[in-house]
Design an enzyme around this catalytic site. Structure first.
Site, mmCIF file in Angstrom:
data_model
loop_
_atom_site.group_PDB
_atom_site.id
_atom_site.type_symbol
_atom_site.label_atom_id
_atom_site.label_comp_id
_atom_site.label_asym_id
_atom_site.label_seq_id
_atom_site.Cartn_x
_atom_site.Cartn_y
_atom_site.Cartn_z
ATOM 1 N N THR A 77 -9.232 5.871 -2.314
ATOM 2 C CA THR A 77 -10.722 5.141 -2.392
ATOM 3 C C THR A 77 -11.703 6.313 -2.328
ATOM 4 O O THR A 77 -13.006 6.084 -2.691
ATOM 5 C CB THR A 77 -10.896 3.998 -1.639
ATOM 6 O OG1 THR A 77 -10.814 4.231 -0.299
ATOM 7 C CG2 THR A 77 -10.101 2.540 -1.949
ATOM 8 N N HIS B 112 0.789 -1.330 0.040
ATOM 9 C CA HIS B 112 -0.029 0.011 0.028
ATOM 10 C C HIS B 112 0.764 1.159 0.064
ATOM 11 O O HIS B 112 0.060 2.350 0.153
ATOM 12 C CB HIS B 112 -0.923 -0.014 1.337
ATOM 13 C CG HIS B 112 -2.010 -0.816 1.212
ATOM 14 N ND1 HIS B 112 -3.306 -0.533 0.694
ATOM 15 C CD2 HIS B 112 -2.120 -2.202 1.587
ATOM 16 C CE1 HIS B 112 -3.899 -1.739 0.934
ATOM 17 N NE2 HIS B 112 -3.481 -2.494 1.310
ATOM 18 N N LYS C 233 -1.122 14.548 1.008
ATOM 19 C CA LYS C 233 -2.307 14.515 0.743
ATOM 20 C C LYS C 233 -2.742 16.063 0.249
ATOM 21 O O LYS C 233 -3.695 16.543 -0.263
ATOM 22 C CB LYS C 233 -3.409 14.117 1.413
ATOM 23 C CG LYS C 233 -3.443 12.649 1.567
ATOM 24 C CD LYS C 233 -4.435 11.961 2.580
ATOM 25 C CE LYS C 233 -4.300 10.507 2.870
ATOM 26 N NZ LYS C 233 -5.358 9.723 1.809
ATOM 27 N N LYS D 152 -10.452 13.056 3.945
ATOM 28 C CA LYS D 152 -9.250 11.691 4.058
ATOM 29 C C LYS D 152 -8.319 12.113 5.364
ATOM 30 O O LYS D 152 -8.401 13.334 5.849
ATOM 31 C CB LYS D 152 -8.560 11.904 2.847
ATOM 32 C CG LYS D 152 -7.973 13.385 2.306
ATOM 33 C CD LYS D 152 -7.146 13.385 1.050
ATOM 34 C CE LYS D 152 -7.958 13.045 -0.015
ATOM 35 N NZ LYS D 152 -8.094 11.905 -0.632
ATOM 36 N N ARG D 153 -7.526 10.936 5.605
ATOM 37 C CA ARG D 153 -6.734 11.546 6.672
ATOM 38 C C ARG D 153 -5.830 12.701 6.353
ATOM 39 O O ARG D 153 -5.378 12.888 5.226
ATOM 40 C CB ARG D 153 -5.669 10.158 6.880
ATOM 41 C CG ARG D 153 -6.304 9.033 7.708
ATOM 42 C CD ARG D 153 -6.881 9.445 8.872
ATOM 43 N NE ARG D 153 -5.794 9.706 10.018
ATOM 44 C CZ ARG D 153 -5.464 8.974 10.833
ATOM 45 N NH1 ARG D 153 -5.783 7.926 11.048
ATOM 46 N NH2 ARG D 153 -4.302 9.406 11.700
ATOM 47 N N LYS E 293 -15.578 6.850 -4.347
ATOM 48 C CA LYS E 293 -17.025 7.225 -3.555
ATOM 49 C C LYS E 293 -17.498 8.419 -4.112
ATOM 50 O O LYS E 293 -18.847 8.530 -4.261
ATOM 51 C CB LYS E 293 -16.734 7.258 -2.187
ATOM 52 C CG LYS E 293 -16.296 5.970 -1.413
ATOM 53 C CD LYS E 293 -15.596 6.254 0.037
ATOM 54 C CE LYS E 293 -14.767 5.248 0.534
ATOM 55 N NZ LYS E 293 -13.953 5.592 1.806
HETATM 56 C C1 LIG Z 1 -12.678 5.815 1.929
HETATM 57 C C2 LIG Z 1 -12.501 6.327 3.326
HETATM 58 C C3 LIG Z 1 -11.143 6.872 3.393
HETATM 59 C C4 LIG Z 1 -10.056 6.816 2.525
HETATM 60 O O1 LIG Z 1 -10.200 8.061 1.845
HETATM 61 P P1 LIG Z 1 -8.982 8.466 0.828
HETATM 62 O O2 LIG Z 1 -9.415 9.928 0.227
HETATM 63 O O3 LIG Z 1 -8.941 7.352 -0.153
HETATM 64 O O4 LIG Z 1 -7.642 8.647 1.760
HETATM 65 C C5 LIG Z 1 -10.816 7.022 5.037
HETATM 66 N N1 LIG Z 1 -11.508 7.305 5.876
HETATM 67 C C6 LIG Z 1 -12.812 6.835 5.678
HETATM 68 C C7 LIG Z 1 -13.834 7.243 6.882
HETATM 69 C C8 LIG Z 1 -13.312 6.580 4.485
HETATM 70 O O5 LIG Z 1 -14.442 6.167 4.135
#
Ligand SMILES: *Cc1c(COP(=O)(O)O)cnc(C)c1O
Length: 791
Positions: free
Chosen positions: A627, A331, A525, A519-520, A631
């Site tokens: 991911t 990853h 990022k 996101k984190r 979404k």
């Molecule tokens: C999908 C998801 C992530 C991953 O988000 P990225 O933008 O891909 O880093 C992190 N936290 C939650 C709660 C998510 O649903």
């Protein structure tokens, strides 16, 4: 699912669990008895489903994290009982939404990696594959985030305080796990994973650590009360808390014990079951496929060899079984971020496992010499080097498959980061682009959009075959249909507006562009790039009354690792911008900023459907896949982003013209990185200079000891471990502003903007985790799908 039966069970549980009549319970308690009543229906089906895979090859997903979120609606949707149960509750005068909100998130993960594991479980069950999740039942999941004066403050996540209706403690399946200085009992808690339609119900088995001797009577009698419960506390500490650290691998001994604890327990579980039907282990790899989610469970390789050794299997044979059984998912792109453990620590905690690792290292070196690798080159591959154990090397050598999680990521692994390994074992390397489950991220999160899709397509097949969405593309030119799509998006925006007003106390304009980055919090990022853009707009609005922009709401959600100071400073910075911008009446509410508190799966389910634009602005080459990007796409939002991770594939599917791609590419960064001088770059850029100056020039109302000086330094001077502006924020700024201007321009023509959004949604088929799981099943695990009808 019989209504009368559910009702009478609820009344029974109200009495036996709470000693109250059902009518007198609060929402939390009502949720508990309702979920227990549903669980009673699930249990017998679950038993039957497990049986259908008897004697067949099964897959197992070893992961230190499972970011599951809530289960109630997901379970009812997959059982196809949501509407019926809602009606039933309504008949009893109960608001389903209130019960839904009463459930705590199972937040046993940090972010993408843990959520991926959760999506995979859903997809495997839906596709009728046997996939068991193995992990840790953390007493405390990802911390609860609060903002105090704009700063992140962490609180313990008490997700188990109201019990957990969805798990069953399996006392009969417990095993012992032994460290050099400690032996503990691993007790599994099983949670059903219901596939859509309910044909297959798989298991998530999470191990809880407990003491062999819970209470030392002698010590208590001698009035040494601490000692009397010491063993209990020491044992329970192992599964006490999820490591909230997803930036730097630290935490040491406890973290190592966690990894070994769940890996050893899971492998002992597999071996025990195998021995019930087999006298030897010749067929073990033919019956078990075990996927390692990153290197956190990499100790599985030597541990399986050790356990098989105890069963009389030779080292060589055991190694061959391990390689055939295990597969590894990478990853991280950054070589320096690859997990390592000190030899000293391993020797201290896991001396027997360490001895096996030494043997594996020697075996590998011999094999590589035979393959023609020179003596000098050998050290590059050494699993044990400079007093450390390289878990990624162990994972590549000890498994038959290494996969990246998006095409770009896999290419980088093969061509750069793991090039030497790839040249030695090309057949082991493959790509499995990540995915997300449409059951949670569309059917559950956005029911009106789901209904609309079903209506347009004439059937629900897309719920288990997301590729069908491409049939929607023919409607993209139909303005009436885009109009209906817009109406749904607006209703989701309104819902989010009301939720944010209630939760965060900020009133946002539902007609503005909802520009969302969730996101984190990580430097790579680049939330700070987004923040700089906001400050730039604010400056322009202040300077020039006629400056015309499309009203916009910038929404952030992110947790920072508690020890990651710079990430925490960025949170404070964005909150300070929000304070400044939201309270300045002179800009007439044209821009607003909200940083939502405690971003997690349930908040995410409200945010993705309401987005107009998806922020995916990581430095190219740094985000393995992402991911969240998928979404947003599935819920109909174009991406503003770099050519990074799965963004590349998203644009490939939905078209460049329907997204806003900007910034340096991986190749361009490679070219400029050695001569890049951000200070010089900034001198040429007046508008950005003003933004960067704001960090320290008194723009923000900070207390005397507070300062963003360190953030400025990280850009202009660098830090001990990285060069100035390591993530090319300054270099990419102008391109980002330009792309954002285009978003604002395009949004003025609502119909055309949402046409792009619609096409994104219609192009999201590839990003179902069903597709990903199908690939894992066929190309790595070699397992078969079995429906009940076939048994
Ligand atoms: C999908 C998801 C992530 C991953 O988000 P990225 O933008 O891909 O880093 C992190 N936290 C939650 C709660 C998510 O649903």
């Amino acid at each position: 699912m019989n209504r009368e039966l559910i009702t009478s069970r609820m009344q029974g549980y109200a009495l036996t669990t709470f000693g109250m009549n059902f009518e007198d319970l609060g929402n939390k308690e009502k949720y508990t008895v309702f979920s227990k009543a549903i669980m009673e229906d699930i249990l017998p089906q679950w038993q039957a489903s497990l049986k259908k895979f008897d004697g067949k090859k099964k897959a197992y997903y070893l992961s230190a994290e499972f970011l599951m979120g809530r289960a109630l609606s997901n379970n009812l949707i997959n059982l196809r009982k949501l509407e019926e149960m809602k009606e039933m509750l309504e008949g009893l005068g109960i608001d389903y939404n209130a019960l839904e909100e009463a459930e705590s998130d199972a937040g046993l993960g940090n972010g993408g990696l843990g959520r991926l594991a959760a999506c995979f479980l859903d997809s495997a069950a839906t596709l009728n594959y046997s996939l068991t999740g193995y992990g840790i039942r953390y007493n405390y999941g990802i911390f609860e985030q609060q903002f105090i004066n704009g700063y992140q403050v962490e609180k313990g996540d008490e997700w188990l305080s109201q019990g957990d209706s969805w798990s069953v403690r399996r006392e009969d399946k417990k095993v012992l796990v032994t460290f050099k200085d400690q032996t503990v009992v691993a007790v599994p808690y099983d949670t059903p994973i219901i596939g859509f339609g309910g044909d297959t119900i798989n298991t998530l088995r999470l191990w809880q650590s407990e003491a062999v001797n819970v209470f030392d009577f002698g010590a208590f009698n001698n009035q040494d009360y601490d000692k009397a419960v010491k063993e209990k506390n020491d044992a329970e500490n192992i599964s006490k808390v999820l490591y909230p650290n997803d930036s730097m691998e630290k935490g040491k001994i406890l973290r190592l014990k966690q990894q070994y604890f769940f890996v050893s327990a899971s492998l002992q579980d597999l071996i025990r079951e195998h021995k019930k039907n087999h006298n030897d282990f010749k067929n073990f790899a033919k019956l078990h496929a075990v996927q390692l989610n990153d290197t956190h469970p990499a100790v599985a390789v030597p541990e399986l060899v050790r356990l098989l050794g105890l069963e009389g299997v030779s080292f060589k044979k055991a190694m061959s079984i391990a390689v055939d059984t295990f597969a590894y998912t990478n990853h991280t792109i950054l070589k320096e971020a690859l997990e390592q453990w000190s030899v000293k620590l391993y020797k201290k905690i896991l001396p027997d496992v360490y001895k096996i690792i030494v043997k594996i290292d020697n075996m590998m070196k011999k094999e590589l010499l035979e393959k023609g690798v020179s003596e000098e080159k050998l050290s590059e591959f050494a699993i044990i080097a400079d007093g450390n154990i390289k878990m990624a090397w162990l994972s590549i050598y000890g498994t038959h498959s290494t996969n990246g999680v998006a095409q770009l990521h896999t290419n980088i692994l093969k061509e750069t980061e793991l090039r030497e390994w790839y040249l030695l074992y090309p057949e082991r390397f493959n790509n499995k682009t990540n995915g997300i489950t449409q059951r949670r991220w569309l059917v559950e999160a956005n029911p009106r959009l789901a209904e609309f899709i079903t209506d347009l397509l004439g059937n629900e097949e897309w719920i288990t075959n997301l590729d069908n969405l491409k049939e929607l593309k023919k409607f993209a030119s139909d303005d009436e249909i885009i109009g209906r799509f817009i109406e749904i998006k607006k209703s989701k925006k309104k819902e989010l507006k009301e939720y944010i007003l209630a939760k965060e106390g900020v009133d946002i304009d539902e007609n503005s562009i909802f520009d969302i980055q969730i996101k984190r919090l990580h430097e790579y990022k680049r939330q700070i790039l987004n923040a700089f853009h906001i400050l730039y707009l604010y400056n322009r609005l202040k300077e020039d009354e006629t400056f015309d922009i499309t009203p916009r709401t910038f929404i952030f959600g992110a947790k920072a690792a508690p020890g990651y100071d710079r990430a925490k400073a960025i949170i404070k910075f964005i909150n300070a911008i929000a304070e400044l911008v939201n309270n300045d009446e002179s800009i007439k509410g044209k821009i607003k900023v909200v940083f939502v508190e405690n971003y997690g799966v349930s908040y995410a389910q409200r945010l993705f459907p309401a987005a107009d634009i998806s922020e995916q602005i990581s430095t190219a080459g740094k985000e393995a896949s992402g991911t969240g990007n998928m979404k947003f796409m599935l819920n109909g939002a174009p991406t503003i982003g770099t050519f990074d991770g799965a963004n590349v594939e998203i644009v490939e599917e939905a078209g460049l013209e329907n997204n806003y791609i900007f910034g340096l590419t991986v190749e361009q960064i490679e070219e400029i990185k050695d001569s890049y001088d951000p200070v010089k770059e900034l001198k040429k850029n007046k508008r950005l200079q003003k933004v960067v100056d704001a960090l320290t020039d008194g723009t923000f109302d900070l207390k005397p000891q507070e300062t963003f000086e360190e953030l400025k330094n990280s850009l202009l001077k660098g830090a001990s471990w990285h060069t100035p502006d390591n993530y090319f924020v300054i270099k990419d700024f102008d391109a980002y502003v330009e792309a954002q201007e285009k978003v604002g321009e395009d949004f003025k023509n609502e119909l055309e903007f949402y046409r792009k959004a619609f096409i994104n949604m219609a192009s999201a088929g590839k990003f179902s985790s069903d597709r990903t799981i199908e690939e894992y099943a066929k190309e790595i695990w070699n397992i078969e799908s079995i429906t009940t009808r076939e048994v």
